[in-house]
Design an enzyme around this catalytic site. Sequence first.
Site, PDB file in Angstrom:
ATOM      1  N   THR A  40       0.841  -1.199   0.000  1.00  0.00           N
ATOM      2  CA  THR A  40       0.000   0.000   0.000  1.00  0.00           C
ATOM      3  C   THR A  40       0.879   1.252   0.000  1.00  0.00           C
ATOM      4  OG1 THR A  40      -0.066  -0.115   2.407  1.00  0.00           O
ATOM      5  CG2 THR A  40      -1.953  -1.046   1.233  1.00  0.00           C
ATOM      6  N   GLY A  43       3.660   4.801   3.261  1.00  0.00           N
ATOM      7  CA  GLY A  43       4.874   4.683   4.076  1.00  0.00           C
ATOM      8  C   GLY A  43       4.581   4.372   5.531  1.00  0.00           C
ATOM      9  N   GLY A 117      13.089  -0.248  -5.447  1.00  0.00           N
ATOM     10  CA  GLY A 117      13.874   0.504  -6.425  1.00  0.00           C
ATOM     11  C   GLY A 117      15.294   0.762  -5.950  1.00  0.00           C
ATOM     12  N   ILE A 185       8.068   7.568  20.489  1.00  0.00           N
ATOM     13  CA  ILE A 185       7.407   6.301  20.156  1.00  0.00           C
ATOM     14  C   ILE A 185       7.167   5.478  21.424  1.00  0.00           C
ATOM     15  CG2 ILE A 185       7.670   4.070  18.988  1.00  0.00           C
ATOM     16  CD1 ILE A 185       8.992   5.466  16.688  1.00  0.00           C
ATOM     17  N   GLY A 271      14.960   4.866  18.739  1.00  0.00           N
ATOM     18  CA  GLY A 271      15.273   5.782  17.654  1.00  0.00           C
ATOM     19  C   GLY A 271      15.123   5.129  16.292  1.00  0.00           C
ATOM     20  N   ARG A 272      15.286   5.932  15.263  1.00  0.00           N
ATOM     21  CA  ARG A 272      15.175   5.431  13.890  1.00  0.00           C
ATOM     22  C   ARG A 272      16.415   5.844  13.118  1.00  0.00           C
ATOM     23  NH1 ARG A 272      10.081   3.755  12.514  1.00  0.00           N
ATOM     24  NH2 ARG A 272      10.585   4.052  10.324  1.00  0.00           N
ATOM     25  N   ASP A 312      12.787  11.867   6.185  1.00  0.00           N
ATOM     26  CA  ASP A 312      13.668  11.327   7.230  1.00  0.00           C
ATOM     27  C   ASP A 312      15.089  11.122   6.727  1.00  0.00           C
ATOM     28  OD1 ASP A 312      11.351  11.207   8.665  1.00  0.00           O
ATOM     29  OD2 ASP A 312      11.420   9.054   9.087  1.00  0.00           O
ATOM     30  N   ALA A 320       6.641  13.650   9.684  1.00  0.00           N
ATOM     31  CA  ALA A 320       5.887  13.630   8.427  1.00  0.00           C
ATOM     32  C   ALA A 320       5.647  15.043   7.893  1.00  0.00           C
ATOM     33  CB  ALA A 320       4.551  12.915   8.646  1.00  0.00           C
ATOM     34  N   HIS A 444     -13.625  32.046  24.212  1.00  0.00           N
ATOM     35  CA  HIS A 444     -13.691  31.632  25.620  1.00  0.00           C
ATOM     36  C   HIS A 444     -14.864  30.683  25.799  1.00  0.00           C
ATOM     37  CE1 HIS A 444     -13.476  31.870  29.980  1.00  0.00           C
ATOM     38  NE2 HIS A 444     -14.789  32.048  29.970  1.00  0.00           N
TER      39      HIS A 444
HETATM   40  P1  NAD Z   1      13.647   9.049  19.871  1.00  0.00           P
HETATM   41  O1  NAD Z   1      15.005   9.359  19.430  1.00  0.00           O
HETATM   42  O2  NAD Z   1      12.621  10.103  19.942  1.00  0.00           O
HETATM   43  O3  NAD Z   1      13.687   8.369  21.314  1.00  0.00           O
HETATM   44  C1  NAD Z   1      14.499   7.247  21.592  1.00  0.00           C
HETATM   45  C2  NAD Z   1      14.825   7.273  23.062  1.00  0.00           C
HETATM   46  O4  NAD Z   1      15.508   6.093  23.384  1.00  0.00           O
HETATM   47  C3  NAD Z   1      15.711   8.437  23.447  1.00  0.00           C
HETATM   48  O5  NAD Z   1      15.131   9.071  24.551  1.00  0.00           O
HETATM   49  C4  NAD Z   1      17.041   7.773  23.787  1.00  0.00           C
HETATM   50  O6  NAD Z   1      17.738   8.456  24.783  1.00  0.00           O
HETATM   51  C5  NAD Z   1      16.575   6.411  24.255  1.00  0.00           C
HETATM   52  N1  NAD Z   1      17.557   5.345  24.128  1.00  0.00           N
HETATM   53  C6  NAD Z   1      18.452   5.148  23.126  1.00  0.00           C
HETATM   54  N2  NAD Z   1      19.156   4.028  23.352  1.00  0.00           N
HETATM   55  C7  NAD Z   1      18.700   3.497  24.505  1.00  0.00           C
HETATM   56  C8  NAD Z   1      19.010   2.338  25.254  1.00  0.00           C
HETATM   57  N3  NAD Z   1      19.943   1.495  24.864  1.00  0.00           N
HETATM   58  N4  NAD Z   1      18.341   2.115  26.417  1.00  0.00           N
HETATM   59  C9  NAD Z   1      17.381   2.970  26.822  1.00  0.00           C
HETATM   60  N5  NAD Z   1      17.045   4.077  26.148  1.00  0.00           N
HETATM   61  C10 NAD Z   1      17.675   4.333  24.999  1.00  0.00           C
HETATM   62  O7  NAD Z   1      13.177   7.845  18.951  1.00  0.00           O
HETATM   63  P2  NAD Z   1      11.768   7.137  18.794  1.00  0.00           P
HETATM   64  O8  NAD Z   1      10.869   7.423  19.937  1.00  0.00           O
HETATM   65  O9  NAD Z   1      12.112   5.714  18.484  1.00  0.00           O
HETATM   66  O10 NAD Z   1      11.196   7.853  17.526  1.00  0.00           O
HETATM   67  C11 NAD Z   1      11.916   7.803  16.290  1.00  0.00           C
HETATM   68  C12 NAD Z   1      11.607   8.968  15.412  1.00  0.00           C
HETATM   69  O11 NAD Z   1      10.262   8.957  15.007  1.00  0.00           O
HETATM   70  C13 NAD Z   1      11.866  10.288  16.093  1.00  0.00           C
HETATM   71  O12 NAD Z   1      12.624  11.072  15.204  1.00  0.00           O
HETATM   72  C14 NAD Z   1      10.521  10.869  16.300  1.00  0.00           C
HETATM   73  O13 NAD Z   1      10.543  12.267  16.150  1.00  0.00           O
HETATM   74  C15 NAD Z   1       9.684  10.217  15.220  1.00  0.00           C
HETATM   75  N6  NAD Z   1       8.319  10.041  15.705  1.00  0.00           N
HETATM   76  C16 NAD Z   1       7.520  11.126  15.837  1.00  0.00           C
HETATM   77  C17 NAD Z   1       6.260  10.987  16.342  1.00  0.00           C
HETATM   78  C18 NAD Z   1       5.375  12.171  16.488  1.00  0.00           C
HETATM   79  O14 NAD Z   1       5.631  13.180  15.858  1.00  0.00           O
HETATM   80  N7  NAD Z   1       4.364  12.109  17.326  1.00  0.00           N
HETATM   81  C19 NAD Z   1       5.798   9.755  16.756  1.00  0.00           C
HETATM   82  C20 NAD Z   1       6.632   8.685  16.625  1.00  0.00           C
HETATM   83  C21 NAD Z   1       7.904   8.849  16.103  1.00  0.00           C
END
Ligand code: NAD
Length: 474
Positions: A40, A43, A117, A185, A271-272, A312, A320, A444
Amino acid sequence: MSTARRVAVVVLGSGPGGYTAAFRAADLGLETMLIERDTTLGGVCLNVGCIPSKALLHTAAVLAEAEEATTRGVRFAAPEIDLDALRAWKDSVVAKLTGGLAGLARARKVEVVKGTGRFTSPNEITVEGDTGTTTITFDHAIIAVGSSPIGLPGLPEDPRIMDSTGALEIADVPERLLVIGGGIIGLEMATVYDALGSRVTIVELMDQLIPGCDRDLVKPLHDRIAARYEAIHLSTRVTGVEVTSEGVRVSFEGDDAPDAATFDRVLVAVGRRPNGGSIGAELAGVAVDDHGFIAVDGQMRTNVSHIFAIGDVVGQPMLAHKATHEGKVAAEVIAGHAAAFDAVAIPSVAYTDPEVAWAGLSETAALAAETPHEVVRFPWAASGRALTLGRPDGLTKLIVDPETRRILGCGVVGVHAGDLIAEAVLAMEMGADVEDIALTIHPHPTLSETVAFAAEIAAGTITDLPPSRRRAQA
Ligand code: NAD
């Protein structure tokens, strides 16, 4: 079967950045193809990210509201949760949106090529799909391949150890859930599983949740979840993960490290990482750094002038709404417009309970860079609307330029903070000063008034707080 095609613009990846770029390019009269490896369009955001998580978070909010209504004299019976029905509803929302995207592509005559691709030369991408190989020769390409979850080294393969995609499947409601990573996340999925009934533990490497966000914005969230969850361990790292017959046994190390414990499921949300390393970019001459990021200029051009990159894969923040704006810029530049990515502020939102939203200059960054600034804070305990919602646990703050009185940054924590931040972003884009906001009549009683009240503090005209809280004389 192999086919060869020629097209003006090819977009690699159909997430929010990619589909927006493709649709904008088509709307500007360019023959455009969109390549997607998944079945789909949409992404991560539409399929396994923003949209399904928000569908589940809405359910979590309803559950939390029903629970808290008891304090207001309304008692509901304990909820019965039909996980299959909840999952089906979430999936139906996703299907509606991704199906809608396919329709929008058809309406614009954007051809979608399904498959993976890879660049094979500076003007050629080969797509390997179920039905064969398509070689696409292009005048311009837009790389919009996004990012993937980072794993932890040495983790065993086990369905109980999940990334965000697995967590969104809500295969069951684990009795004890460990969330590794106290970022957006991790905290959003913790909100969902807590509401569904899991006992949640969060372990975060740094000394606060959502590292990088101002501490006063994180505190109301921390306080609320600390009272609901089993535990939050800051400054703690996971040192071992072992699958046993009982569950997943995890050991920890750090200032606040607990003893090793067994959990029914573990979510890894640390993280990502960008997907730039797996698209044959080197064969097109596009430079990818060691992390997988592709550098671009203000017009979203890579080092190869007819190849653009967005979203990203070009850098933080991985959001996004940043990607969609970049996608439009890339398409417009290719169509010969004088466009550039020139945003004053990109808002960030954690859709937790309470939500945390911030944009522009943070107080932490202002202090670190010794940027002259003034901070005004409006506590939601003084907001009529917040009290009627039973949610005075919020704060709206503005970072103000002491000379020009312009808004440099804004942070909001509280229910619906994500909706409230938009006004501050507009203010920053328009170069508004505190009076512009303070003199704008806000309806208000709404939470939007908290932005106006913060501006009134800075303007010295606030009457909803004691006189000592005024910052300046009007
Ligand atoms: P993030 O980087 O926001 O948070 C990852 C967290 O994991 C950090 O606080 C980091 O210190 C911690 N961490 C790293 N290694 C670790 C370890 N070994 N043990 C314990 N903690 C550890 O990453 P995410 O939450 O995975 O999100 C990924 C990306 O997706 C981000 O760039 C985020 O902005 C984006 N995202 C955005 C939204 C939104 O806008 N609402 C929602 C989901 C994701």
